[in-house]
Scaffold this active site. Sequence first.
Site, PDB file in Angstrom:
ATOM      1  CE  LYS A 488      29.879  35.729  40.668  1.00  0.00           C
ATOM      2  NZ  LYS A 488      30.185  34.802  39.187  1.00  0.00           N
ATOM      3  NE  ARG A 586      35.115  32.810  33.881  1.00  0.00           N
ATOM      4  CZ  ARG A 586      34.482  33.660  34.588  1.00  0.00           C
ATOM      5  NH1 ARG A 586      34.447  35.370  35.944  1.00  0.00           N
ATOM      6  NH2 ARG A 586      32.879  33.380  35.051  1.00  0.00           N
ATOM      7  CE1 TYR A 715      50.659  59.560  55.370  1.00  0.00           C
ATOM      8  CE2 TYR A 715      48.884  59.039  55.166  1.00  0.00           C
ATOM      9  CZ  TYR A 715      49.411  59.451  55.178  1.00  0.00           C
ATOM     10  OH  TYR A 715      49.499  58.567  56.994  1.00  0.00           O
ATOM     11  CG  MET A 764      44.662  52.127  55.863  1.00  0.00           C
ATOM     12  SD  MET A 764      45.965  51.434  56.531  1.00  0.00           S
ATOM     13  CE  MET A 764      47.438  51.527  55.524  1.00  0.00           C
TER      14      MET A 764
HETATM   15  C1  LIG Z   1      29.367  36.209  38.548  1.00  0.00           C
HETATM   16  C2  LIG Z   1      28.651  35.019  37.067  1.00  0.00           C
HETATM   17  C3  LIG Z   1      27.212  35.538  36.721  1.00  0.00           C
HETATM   18  C4  LIG Z   1      26.757  36.287  37.280  1.00  0.00           C
HETATM   19  O1  LIG Z   1      27.032  37.493  36.566  1.00  0.00           O
HETATM   20  P1  LIG Z   1      26.291  39.427  36.967  1.00  0.00           P
HETATM   21  O2  LIG Z   1      26.570  40.062  35.407  1.00  0.00           O
HETATM   22  O3  LIG Z   1      26.592  39.597  37.418  1.00  0.00           O
HETATM   23  O4  LIG Z   1      24.481  38.482  36.621  1.00  0.00           O
HETATM   24  C5  LIG Z   1      26.683  34.118  35.867  1.00  0.00           C
HETATM   25  N1  LIG Z   1      27.330  33.635  35.226  1.00  0.00           N
HETATM   26  C6  LIG Z   1      28.290  33.020  36.071  1.00  0.00           C
HETATM   27  C7  LIG Z   1      28.817  31.451  35.554  1.00  0.00           C
HETATM   28  C8  LIG Z   1      29.073  33.594  37.141  1.00  0.00           C
HETATM   29  O5  LIG Z   1      30.329  33.540  37.174  1.00  0.00           O
END
Ligand SMILES: *Cc1c(COP(=O)(O)O)cnc(C)c1O
Length: 820
Positions: A488, A586, A715, A764
């Site tokens: 991701k 979550r 700046y 920037m």
């Molecule tokens: C991002 C994620 C992981 C991976 O976690 P890491 O700590 O980067 O290994 C595993 N499971 C879910 C649901 C995630 O969102």
Amino acid sequence: MLSNQYTIAEIKQILNAGGAIVKDYPINTLLTDSRRISNPAGALFFALSGRRNGHEFIASAYAAGVRNFVVRQGSEIKAPEANFLMVDDVLAALQTLAAYHRSRFDLEVIGITGSNGKTIVKEWLYQLMAPDKNIVRNPKSYNSQIGVPLSVWLINEKNDLGIFEAGISTIGEMDKLEAILKPSVGVLTHMGPAHDEGFESREQKVREKLKLFKNCRLLVYNYEQSLGFEDDITAKERFTWSTEFKQADLYVFSGTAISKNYYLRAIYKEREIECLIPFLDEASIENATLCWATMLAMGYSPIDTDDRIEHLSAVSMRLELKNGINDCSVIDDSYNSDLQSLEIALNFLTQQNQHHKKTVILSDIYQSGLQAGVLYRQVADLIKLKQVDKFIGVGEALLNHKDYFEVAEKFFYPDTPAMLQHLRTLNFRDETILIKGSRSFEFELISRVLVQKAHETILEINLNALLNNLNFYRSKLKKGTKVMAMVKAFSYGSGTFEVANILEYNNVDYLAVAYIDEGVALRNTGISLPIMILNPEASAFDKLTEFKLEPVIYSFGLFDDYIKYAQEKNVLNYPIHIKIDTGMHRLGFENADVEMLCDLLEENRYVHVQSIFSHLVASEDQQHDEFTKSQIERFEKAYKQIEKTLGYKVIKHLSNTSGIIRWPQAHYDMVRLGIGLYGIDMGMETPDTGLQPIASLKTSIAQVKKVQAGETISYSRSGSLAKDGKIATVRIGYADGYLRAFGNGVGRMLVKGQLVPTVGNITMDMCMIDVTGIDVTEGDEVIIFNEEQRINELANQIGTIPYEILTNVSQRVKRVYFYE
Ligand SMILES: *Cc1c(COP(=O)(O)O)cnc(C)c1O
């Protein structure tokens, strides 16, 4: 007949192997990897049992046309037309065959070992001696228990010199390599002070390495490094070099940098001699000095040696994947060409699925030891086998053999300028282009035109390190436990399809991304692994099913939306993943929801539950171990209930990166590997042992300025120097992901090996660093993070976590991938 051609019956005898010969075949190619098959008809496949059992790959090798196999005693394999040679130890058989082959030739062999610089020294000795020798050497750095036999197999009767490197990782290995290589001249490269994981001490490591030289007549080495090991050196003739000890055969007493070269003076046979090395870094100087000593020890004159060393060129051992013009990707291997490295590069090319079309630009190959007719027949066969769509041959020899090539589009030119002249008519667009040429063809001229001008800030991704990390975690899993790779957010900033591609090629089981769009992008670049979508949006369910992406269902609302869609479109039995919230709060069903969820799942014909999972909130942190245990309990309770309702087995998974090491009891059927792939694990006691950082963020100096004490910088007049000094403006700012928090001395960058602080606010696109006292000029490289200044340190500097540093590197920063 080729000198490395044997019949399978002969090989059976050499190996003293069991098994029946169904049909005799001539063999000239050895294979150990079923994904890299060339010349199947003349190949012998060794079913090595490594991480995966080589025997599992026999079927695919057989399907690709391979008919000859070396397998373990007692293996049962159904392949009616194939010969199976049965042995006790497949690796030992490979080594025996190589040793036999070696014993048929009485050429001089230089054996090289040490902790650093083996490949460079080997390649440089090759460059230095190629003018008067026909040399065989290891392709790339094939120096292992498998690589050395495969390299030795390349010896043919035209060769009058072998230059081979040998690498070992533990005790007992060097004797085996010595028996295969039988070097007559030994060259010992730099020995690091540390002992590696496979050895108890530095002494043990050095002694083991020296075993390569036990039958050498001549050994070349650094005097200082041999102190304490005199008794282990048995070579009759010794040639030492030193910068400290006058009694060395080559006593280097002075070294000075002259513009981009390094000028050495030394005493040799009581005379002063000199040498100009075209490099300035310490490692190159040491490696080149060793080559200097080796040349002298082997009888080259000081003048000849100096002449040749002056023309040494950098050894590029890696394949770089870059963005090209017109949506092309370019694999740049423009510095060397031989049959073995061509095959390696073609394999890398075939792994690239981001463009349909695959193109090769190749120059004539020199020094193959084969007749032109035989050589270009083999090249043409390889090009056909790897399904290249477009072939561009540069050089008279290729031009003369153009009829051999069966490719949809082919073009031939006598030399590089002629090809460059026609570049526009070649219409490069949306294709992956491999550029591979012998040095004298100057193919860098071609790559310069085809590679997109890189914005000078780049994120370099080392795909070898990524694989190392994958294998590190795999080694912690029970056999059969699957791996889901989390790609991701552009693979945590590392770039999606390049990373996904190599993961797919290396048999990861699943990929996961956050959104449907990310999954679609992966499919569009040719990824066919199953992909789990963590956060699917109902508005894009059409895309979901069109691209065979598998949604996570985490709430009743989402479940409802999905079922409505499936009913309407009549999509049956679609794979979904159920997420349980065991404490993260979550996304996910809580334990109290599970009963109702089971009611909905029972005999539901629209979905097939592929997996059930939950997410650990603090797997890395000992302080929360009790909580992690309670998460495990809640997870077990939930999945048992669901599995019972479903009546079929589903994949269970809970562990993220840190959970893999710290919670082996929570691996279940699959683990979800995220940040660990990218070289970081916050749960490891000694940080990151066994992991390699995969990313380096680099930029360059745009301008250097003298600044007086008290003058203000950036700046809001935020920065200043305490004394008169010098600052450099570098091409990275907060829009690239170098956050403002790094300003005013909080962040540091590496310039010429030194860590220097930022000065003033980060702007920037740019920021300023204090380079007082450092010899820098415009265009010099500046490193934000790499294996030396790690991402963890940057995270500490501004009080965040490595995840954020990695994913912040903005998309305008070009990614450059390399693979060795
Ligand atoms: C991002 C994620 C992981 C991976 O976690 P890491 O700590 O980067 O290994 C595993 N499971 C879910 C649901 C995630 O969102």
